[in-house]
Write a protein that holds these residues in place. Structure first.
Motif, PDB file in Angstrom:
ATOM      1  N   CYS A 259      -5.077   5.814  -6.030  1.00 47.72           N
ATOM      2  CA  CYS A 259      -5.317   6.218  -4.437  1.00 47.72           C
ATOM      3  C   CYS A 259      -6.563   5.673  -4.008  1.00 47.72           C
ATOM      4  O   CYS A 259      -6.458   5.073  -2.855  1.00 47.72           O
ATOM      5  CB  CYS A 259      -5.312   7.936  -4.536  1.00 47.72           C
ATOM      6  SG  CYS A 259      -3.563   8.513  -4.283  1.00 47.72           S
TER       7      CYS A 259
ATOM      8  N   THR B 134      -6.317   1.789  -3.846  1.00 41.52           N
ATOM      9  CA  THR B 134      -5.513   1.331  -3.004  1.00 41.52           C
ATOM     10  C   THR B 134      -5.992   1.293  -1.520  1.00 41.52           C
ATOM     11  O   THR B 134      -5.906   0.432  -0.500  1.00 41.52           O
ATOM     12  CB  THR B 134      -4.110   1.994  -2.815  1.00 41.52           C
ATOM     13  OG1 THR B 134      -3.542   1.888  -4.308  1.00 41.52           O
ATOM     14  CG2 THR B 134      -3.048   1.516  -1.859  1.00 41.52           C
ATOM     15  N   LEU B 135      -6.592   2.520  -1.128  1.00 41.14           N
ATOM     16  CA  LEU B 135      -7.050   2.821   0.303  1.00 41.14           C
ATOM     17  C   LEU B 135      -8.050   1.697   0.617  1.00 41.14           C
ATOM     18  O   LEU B 135      -8.405   1.471   1.904  1.00 41.14           O
ATOM     19  CB  LEU B 135      -7.366   4.288   0.494  1.00 41.14           C
ATOM     20  CG  LEU B 135      -6.305   5.136   0.261  1.00 41.14           C
ATOM     21  CD1 LEU B 135      -6.720   6.652   0.382  1.00 41.14           C
ATOM     22  CD2 LEU B 135      -5.194   4.918   1.646  1.00 41.14           C
TER      23      LEU B 135
ATOM     24  N   LEU C 270       0.692   4.159  -3.035  1.00 44.88           N
ATOM     25  CA  LEU C 270       0.620   5.654  -2.510  1.00 44.88           C
ATOM     26  C   LEU C 270       1.639   6.356  -2.875  1.00 44.88           C
ATOM     27  O   LEU C 270       1.305   7.385  -3.412  1.00 44.88           O
ATOM     28  CB  LEU C 270       0.067   5.595  -1.025  1.00 44.88           C
ATOM     29  CG  LEU C 270      -1.088   4.981  -0.564  1.00 44.88           C
ATOM     30  CD1 LEU C 270      -1.337   5.021   0.916  1.00 44.88           C
ATOM     31  CD2 LEU C 270      -2.522   5.745  -1.203  1.00 44.88           C
TER      32      LEU C 270
ATOM     33  N   LYS D 263       0.875  -1.336   0.040  1.00 39.12           N
ATOM     34  CA  LYS D 263       0.039   0.088   0.115  1.00 39.12           C
ATOM     35  C   LYS D 263       1.049   1.240   0.073  1.00 39.12           C
ATOM     36  O   LYS D 263       0.533   2.258  -0.816  1.00 39.12           O
ATOM     37  CB  LYS D 263      -0.979   0.059   1.171  1.00 39.12           C
ATOM     38  CG  LYS D 263      -2.177  -0.648   1.026  1.00 39.12           C
ATOM     39  CD  LYS D 263      -3.268  -0.345   2.251  1.00 39.12           C
ATOM     40  CE  LYS D 263      -4.435  -0.901   2.028  1.00 39.12           C
ATOM     41  NZ  LYS D 263      -5.613  -0.378   2.871  1.00 39.12           N
TER      42      LYS D 263
END
Length: 244
Positions: A71, A74-75, A13, A9
């Motif tokens: 983003c 991924t989050l 990011l 992650k």
């Protein structure tokens, strides 16, 4: 949370932040390559040389979109989002490899392209037409004269029609005494323009190739990170903790 997922992650990011910055950087590089070629387009017959620059600019624009999508995916660890992100990265990686191949091919064709076209352009020099402006710009910017040497001007129509002189753009910079006469070689740029222009365009293409290669490596790391997150998330949701 699994250490592998945290690491992946973090990598993704950071990668997305790099994508936002890289989008602007790639757009600049592509524009720089196009501008460099447009300045001397009269001497280049093969317009396909600009294909790598066009690909670079396209990839740069796509990178802005990728940064945002990446983003969010991924989050949230969204499989759909990550799959879409991976597909974009694969497409971008393929584009970067294609641009690298094109750049390598056309880098080797610059010399032949210049040899075919420069002599024709210099022969058309008459002091007024578009070829004149192109030659004057070339000679003043690169501080050169003629194709291979300043003596090449003696075989052009301009030389015989201008009282056996070379264009003033052959004169060294900030020299007010130069009249273009061949008996003043110390006041003239005597090196030919072909070698200097070839070196300039080779340097521009090499610079573009290095940038493409760098971002291709970054993209590859991004794809690996997406695969790690997707695999780890699948394992984590596929098993349940047993309580005794």
């Amino acid at each position: 949370m699994d250490c592998g997922i945290i690491t992946s992650k973090t990598v993704l990011l950071l990668l997305n932040l790099i994508f936002w910055a890289a989008g602007g950087a790639l757009a600049y590089v592509g524009s720089y390559v196009i501008k460099s070629y447009n300045n001397f387009d009269n001497f280049l017959e093969d317009k396909y040389t600009l294909i790598p620059a066009a690909i670079i600019i396209t990839v740069g624009v796509v990178m802005f979109i990728i940064g945002t999508v990446g983003c969010c995916a991924t989050l949230r660890e969204s499989k759909v989002g990550l799959s879409f992100f991976l597909m974009i990265l694969l497409a971008m990686f393929a584009a970067e490899v294609a641009a690298l191949v094109f750049a390598f091919i056309y880098r080797g064709r610059i010399k032949g392209d210049l040899e075919r076209s420069m002599s024709d352009v210099f022969q058309k020099y008459d002091g007024e037409n578009s070829e004149t402006r192109a030659v004057d710009y070339l000679q003043s910017q690169l501080q050169c004269c003629g194709v291979q040497t300043y003596m090449n001007w003696t075989t052009t129509p301009w030389f015989s029609s201008s009282n056996n002189t070379v264009p003033i753009s052959c004169c060294k910079q900030n020299n007010t005494e130069c009249t273009g006469k061949l008996d003043q070689p110390d006041l003239l740029n005597t090196q030919g323009c072909e070698v200097k222009l070839e070196q300039l365009l080779q340097d521009v293409m090499s610079y573009a190739m290095l940038v493409i290669l760098g971002f291709a490596i970054i993209t590859l790391f991004g794809m690996l990170s997406v695969c790690v997150i997707t695999c780890k998330s699948g394992r984590r949701t596929g098993y349940q903790t047993l309580y005794v």
